[in-house]
Structures are given as structure tokens and as C-alpha cells.
Design a protein around this motif. Structure first.
Motif, PDB file in Angstrom:
ATOM      1  N   ALA A 176       0.830  -1.209   0.000  1.00  0.00           N
ATOM      2  CA  ALA A 176       0.000   0.000   0.000  1.00  0.00           C
ATOM      3  C   ALA A 176       0.862   1.256   0.000  1.00  0.00           C
ATOM      4  O   ALA A 176       0.593   2.213  -0.742  1.00  0.00           O
ATOM      5  CB  ALA A 176      -0.932   0.001   1.208  1.00  0.00           C
ATOM      6  N   ALA A 177       1.905   1.252   0.809  1.00  0.00           N
ATOM      7  CA  ALA A 177       2.783   2.419   0.892  1.00  0.00           C
ATOM      8  C   ALA A 177       3.548   2.632  -0.407  1.00  0.00           C
ATOM      9  O   ALA A 177       3.675   3.763  -0.893  1.00  0.00           O
ATOM     10  CB  ALA A 177       3.747   2.258   2.062  1.00  0.00           C
ATOM     11  N   GLU A 178       4.047   1.558  -0.986  1.00  0.00           N
ATOM     12  CA  GLU A 178       4.813   1.656  -2.228  1.00  0.00           C
ATOM     13  C   GLU A 178       3.952   2.196  -3.366  1.00  0.00           C
ATOM     14  O   GLU A 178       4.437   2.922  -4.244  1.00  0.00           O
ATOM     15  CB  GLU A 178       5.385   0.289  -2.602  1.00  0.00           C
ATOM     16  CG  GLU A 178       6.531  -0.165  -1.706  1.00  0.00           C
ATOM     17  CD  GLU A 178       6.885  -1.633  -1.893  1.00  0.00           C
ATOM     18  OE1 GLU A 178       6.309  -2.277  -2.819  1.00  0.00           O
ATOM     19  OE2 GLU A 178       7.714  -2.141  -1.120  1.00  0.00           O
ATOM     20  N   ALA A 179       2.662   1.866  -3.347  1.00  0.00           N
ATOM     21  CA  ALA A 179       1.764   2.341  -4.403  1.00  0.00           C
ATOM     22  C   ALA A 179       1.383   3.805  -4.228  1.00  0.00           C
ATOM     23  O   ALA A 179       0.924   4.441  -5.171  1.00  0.00           O
ATOM     24  CB  ALA A 179       0.501   1.484  -4.432  1.00  0.00           C
ATOM     25  N   GLU A 218       0.905  -3.925  -9.345  1.00  0.00           N
ATOM     26  CA  GLU A 218       0.118  -3.350 -10.433  1.00  0.00           C
ATOM     27  C   GLU A 218      -1.319  -3.103 -10.007  1.00  0.00           C
ATOM     28  O   GLU A 218      -1.899  -2.051 -10.340  1.00  0.00           O
ATOM     29  CB  GLU A 218       0.164  -4.277 -11.648  1.00  0.00           C
ATOM     30  CG  GLU A 218       1.516  -4.310 -12.358  1.00  0.00           C
ATOM     31  CD  GLU A 218       1.605  -5.395 -13.412  1.00  0.00           C
ATOM     32  OE1 GLU A 218       2.482  -5.290 -14.288  1.00  0.00           O
ATOM     33  OE2 GLU A 218       0.817  -6.374 -13.349  1.00  0.00           O
ATOM     34  N   VAL A 219      -1.898  -4.045  -9.287  1.00  0.00           N
ATOM     35  CA  VAL A 219      -3.278  -3.891  -8.815  1.00  0.00           C
ATOM     36  C   VAL A 219      -3.394  -2.703  -7.854  1.00  0.00           C
ATOM     37  O   VAL A 219      -4.306  -1.878  -7.962  1.00  0.00           O
ATOM     38  CB  VAL A 219      -3.765  -5.182  -8.122  1.00  0.00           C
ATOM     39  CG1 VAL A 219      -5.071  -4.936  -7.360  1.00  0.00           C
ATOM     40  CG2 VAL A 219      -3.955  -6.290  -9.139  1.00  0.00           C
ATOM     41  N   ALA A 220      -2.446  -2.612  -6.923  1.00  0.00           N
ATOM     42  CA  ALA A 220      -2.487  -1.528  -5.937  1.00  0.00           C
ATOM     43  C   ALA A 220      -2.362  -0.166  -6.610  1.00  0.00           C
ATOM     44  O   ALA A 220      -3.107   0.774  -6.289  1.00  0.00           O
ATOM     45  CB  ALA A 220      -1.370  -1.713  -4.912  1.00  0.00           C
ATOM     46  N   LYS A 221      -1.456  -0.042  -7.554  1.00  0.00           N
ATOM     47  CA  LYS A 221      -1.252   1.236  -8.240  1.00  0.00           C
ATOM     48  C   LYS A 221      -2.438   1.564  -9.141  1.00  0.00           C
ATOM     49  O   LYS A 221      -2.897   2.720  -9.190  1.00  0.00           O
ATOM     50  CB  LYS A 221       0.030   1.180  -9.074  1.00  0.00           C
ATOM     51  CG  LYS A 221       0.472   2.541  -9.596  1.00  0.00           C
ATOM     52  CD  LYS A 221       0.875   3.467  -8.456  1.00  0.00           C
ATOM     53  CE  LYS A 221       1.375   4.817  -8.964  1.00  0.00           C
ATOM     54  NZ  LYS A 221       1.763   5.714  -7.859  1.00  0.00           N
ATOM     55  N   TYR A 222      -2.940   0.559  -9.839  1.00  0.00           N
ATOM     56  CA  TYR A 222      -4.111   0.761 -10.714  1.00  0.00           C
ATOM     57  C   TYR A 222      -5.304   1.228  -9.888  1.00  0.00           C
ATOM     58  O   TYR A 222      -6.051   2.126 -10.297  1.00  0.00           O
ATOM     59  CB  TYR A 222      -4.438  -0.540 -11.439  1.00  0.00           C
ATOM     60  CG  TYR A 222      -5.574  -0.431 -12.420  1.00  0.00           C
ATOM     61  CD1 TYR A 222      -5.362   0.014 -13.726  1.00  0.00           C
ATOM     62  CD2 TYR A 222      -6.881  -0.772 -12.061  1.00  0.00           C
ATOM     63  CE1 TYR A 222      -6.399   0.127 -14.639  1.00  0.00           C
ATOM     64  CE2 TYR A 222      -7.933  -0.663 -12.955  1.00  0.00           C
ATOM     65  CZ  TYR A 222      -7.685  -0.222 -14.243  1.00  0.00           C
ATOM     66  OH  TYR A 222      -8.733  -0.106 -15.138  1.00  0.00           O
ATOM     67  N   GLY A 223      -5.477   0.627  -8.719  1.00  0.00           N
ATOM     68  CA  GLY A 223      -6.579   1.015  -7.839  1.00  0.00           C
ATOM     69  C   GLY A 223      -6.460   2.442  -7.361  1.00  0.00           C
ATOM     70  O   GLY A 223      -7.440   3.195  -7.350  1.00  0.00           O
ATOM     71  N   LEU A 224      -5.254   2.843  -6.981  1.00  0.00           N
ATOM     72  CA  LEU A 224      -5.020   4.214  -6.535  1.00  0.00           C
ATOM     73  C   LEU A 224      -5.383   5.202  -7.637  1.00  0.00           C
ATOM     74  O   LEU A 224      -6.094   6.190  -7.411  1.00  0.00           O
ATOM     75  CB  LEU A 224      -3.557   4.388  -6.144  1.00  0.00           C
ATOM     76  CG  LEU A 224      -3.150   5.791  -5.691  1.00  0.00           C
ATOM     77  CD1 LEU A 224      -3.505   6.008  -4.229  1.00  0.00           C
ATOM     78  CD2 LEU A 224      -1.658   6.027  -5.901  1.00  0.00           C
ATOM     79  N   ASN A 225      -4.915   4.929  -8.842  1.00  0.00           N
ATOM     80  CA  ASN A 225      -5.186   5.829  -9.963  1.00  0.00           C
ATOM     81  C   ASN A 225      -6.669   5.872 -10.318  1.00  0.00           C
ATOM     82  O   ASN A 225      -7.206   6.921 -10.680  1.00  0.00           O
ATOM     83  CB  ASN A 225      -4.365   5.410 -11.185  1.00  0.00           C
ATOM     84  CG  ASN A 225      -2.882   5.674 -10.996  1.00  0.00           C
ATOM     85  OD1 ASN A 225      -2.498   6.557 -10.234  1.00  0.00           O
ATOM     86  ND2 ASN A 225      -2.038   4.899 -11.669  1.00  0.00           N
ATOM     87  N   SER A 226      -7.344   4.722 -10.182  1.00  0.00           N
ATOM     88  CA  SER A 226      -8.772   4.687 -10.514  1.00  0.00           C
ATOM     89  C   SER A 226      -9.589   5.512  -9.525  1.00  0.00           C
ATOM     90  O   SER A 226     -10.568   6.168  -9.908  1.00  0.00           O
ATOM     91  CB  SER A 226      -9.286   3.240 -10.554  1.00  0.00           C
ATOM     92  OG  SER A 226      -9.334   2.661  -9.266  1.00  0.00           O
ATOM     93  N   VAL A 227      -9.189   5.498  -8.260  1.00  0.00           N
ATOM     94  CA  VAL A 227      -9.873   6.328  -7.262  1.00  0.00           C
ATOM     95  C   VAL A 227      -9.638   7.808  -7.564  1.00  0.00           C
ATOM     96  O   VAL A 227     -10.577   8.612  -7.598  1.00  0.00           O
ATOM     97  CB  VAL A 227      -9.384   6.001  -5.828  1.00  0.00           C
ATOM     98  CG1 VAL A 227     -10.021   6.980  -4.825  1.00  0.00           C
ATOM     99  CG2 VAL A 227      -9.734   4.574  -5.445  1.00  0.00           C
TER     100      VAL A 227
END
Length: 276
Positions: free
Chosen positions: A27-30, A259-268
Motif C-alpha cells: 500500500a505504501a509503495e503504491a 500493479e493492482v495496488a497502483k491501478y486502484g489508486l489511480n482509478s480512485v
């Protein structure tokens, strides 16, 4: 403009079978500012030989806020003995969470609640909040769209109002609003400080509402939820807290956890930005 903070509910990472330390690191890295951990994962980590200090150190190293814990105790159950045990469980769990610097703990309508009246729920919620405030962790009222009782925003507002808890808060979720039949415009009648955490997800057009399950949730902006309208309302009522991505997708089609964590952050960020 993006007036909110973004957190990750670690249910989103469940397919990768990570322990809590790994969840925090991902979570932190994303780039998430906050995290929601599940009690079952915290307890599993400790049972396997990890320590509370390990988790606390990981949170501090990651510089990420432990905003809320997902827990399941039957605080509103119709049975008095079940409720008594639930309050004891809640107090024990909140003591552990307080040592980790956790801010909130979710209080959903878990258990046999169909015959519990909303007024009774309000009185039980008062008791739960009293315990939490003595410990130092704030319970936040959550409704579930498919619950037998406490399934709508209106019911949650009634319970919160009747409890008369000072600065009481709710945990809101578009998925539960949709499947429970709550009107999203009802958010306009709230004050921003009545929301502790706002879960983020989206609802697909298929299957039909009555058949939707948690696993059907999709990333925000990829379903039929009025994300831009919700974002605008939240901003208008001056909510500036966390939007926390909570998904239960079982297969991410080969994407890595990073990839999932970063994609989720960007989608929010993309779907909940507010036009100035």
C-alpha cells in the motif's frame, strides 16, 4: 481537484495471500496515505509468531495511517448473551488496535439482527462507542445493503441520530447503498464530519442488483455508479477524509499485486476528482 485522501482496504489484495506486513508495504509503495486492515489478518500474523511491535514498526516505516479495522462482532444481535460476548470481543480487539494507532473500527450489522429494532440498535451502539472511547478507538456505524436490518443510509442515519452520540460517524459504501436501495442524493443531507470512512468501488450493470455479490464489485469508474456525482456531493458537504478502495475481485487476470495496488489508486483519483 482531488480534495480527499486515499486509503487501501486490504480486502482488495486478498487473492495474493499477503500477511499484514506485506499488505502495508504494498500500500505504501503504491502511494496510499492510509490503510484498512482486517482483524483476521492481524490475528493470523500474531498467531504465526509475529508481534504487535512488528506491525507498528511496519506502519511507522511506511508512514501510512492505520485508519480503520474491519472486524466482525455481533454488537446488535437480538440475543443478550451473544451481545455480551460481542462487547467483550470488541473491547479486546480495540485494545489491540489502539496499541497499533488505529483510528476507527467498523461496526456493521453482523449477526442475527432481523428482530432487533433500530431504537435498540441505537442504544447498543451507544454502549459500543462508550467502550471504544474509553479504549481510544472510535466505532463507526456501517450498514450492509443485504442485511435484514440496518441496510440503508436512512436506517443508519436514524440509528446514529437516536443514539445521540456526540460526533458519531458512519462508514459508507456505494456498493451497499446500491444493493440496499439507498438514493445517492441522500448523501447531500449529511455533514462531512458524520462520515468516518467512505469505501470506494463500483457496481457493474450485470448481474442485476438482486444477484450482486461482493465479488462483483469493480474498480471505480468501470461500473454504473455515479462516481463524479458522489465526489461532488462529498466535496459539497465538506468531507475531506479518506476514500478507501474496497474490492473483493478474485482474479486480477495476471496483474501483479503492485500493479493492482497502483491501478486502484489511480482509478480512485481519476474517478473521484472534482471539477472546479
Amino acid at each position: 481537484m482531488f480534495p480527499f485522501k486515499i486509503a487501501l482496504n486490504t480486502s482488495t489484495l486478498f487473492p495474493f495471500k499477503l500477511n499484514v506486513i506485506q499488505q502495508i508495504e504494498i500500500a505504501a509503495e503504491a502511494g496510499y496515505e492510509g490503510i484498512e486492515l482486517w482483524m483476521k489478518d492481524i490475528e493470523a500474523y500474531i498467531a504465526s509468531g509475529g508481534t504487535v511491535q512488528d506491525i507498528k514498526s511496519a506502519l511507522e516505516k511506511a508512514n501510512i495511517e492505520f485508519i480503520n479495522a474491519i472486524a466482525f462482532f455481533k454488537w446488535a444481535d437480538v440475543d443478550i448473551d451473544t451481545r455480551k460476548a460481542a462487547f467483550e470481543q470488541a473491547e479486546k480487539e480495540m485494545q489491540l488496535l489502539e496499541s497499533l494507532g488505529c483510528k476507527y473500527i467498523a461496526a456493521p450489522p453482523f449477526g442475527d439482527v432481523e428482530e432487533t429494532s433500530l431504537d435498540e440498535m441505537a442504544s447498543y451502539f451507544v454502549h459500543l462507542v462508550q467502550i471504544g472511547r474509553q479504549v481510544g478507538v472510535e466505532p463507526i456505524l456501517e450498514f450492509w445493503g443485504k442485511a435484514k436490518k440496518l441496510s440503508t443510509l436512512d436506517e443508519a442515519r436514524y440509528v446514529l441520530d437516536q443514539s445521540n452520540v456526540s460526533n458519531g460517524k458512519m462508514l459508507l459504501d456505494p456498493f451497499h447503498m446500491y444493493v440496499g436501495g439507498s438514493d445517492f442524493t441522500g448523501l447531500e443531507n449529511l455533514k462531512g464530519d458524520q462520515i468516518g470512512v467512505f469505501h470506494i468501488n463500483d457496481c457493474p450493470s450485470h448481474p442485476v442488483k438482486e444477484e450482486l455479490t461482493d465479488q462483483d464489485r469493480v474498480f471505480p469508474g468501470e461500473g454504473d455508479s455515479p462516481t463524479s456525482e458522489i465526489a461532488k456531493i462529498l466535496n459539497n458537504i465538506q468531507y475531506d477524509g479518506y476514500l478507501s478502495l474496497e474490492l473483493f475481485i478474485e482474479d486480477f487476470q495476471g496483474k501483479t499485486v503492485a500493479e493492482v495496488a497502483k491501478y486502484g489508486l489511480n482509478s480512485v483519483r481519476n474517478s473521484y476528482s472534482v471539477m472546479e
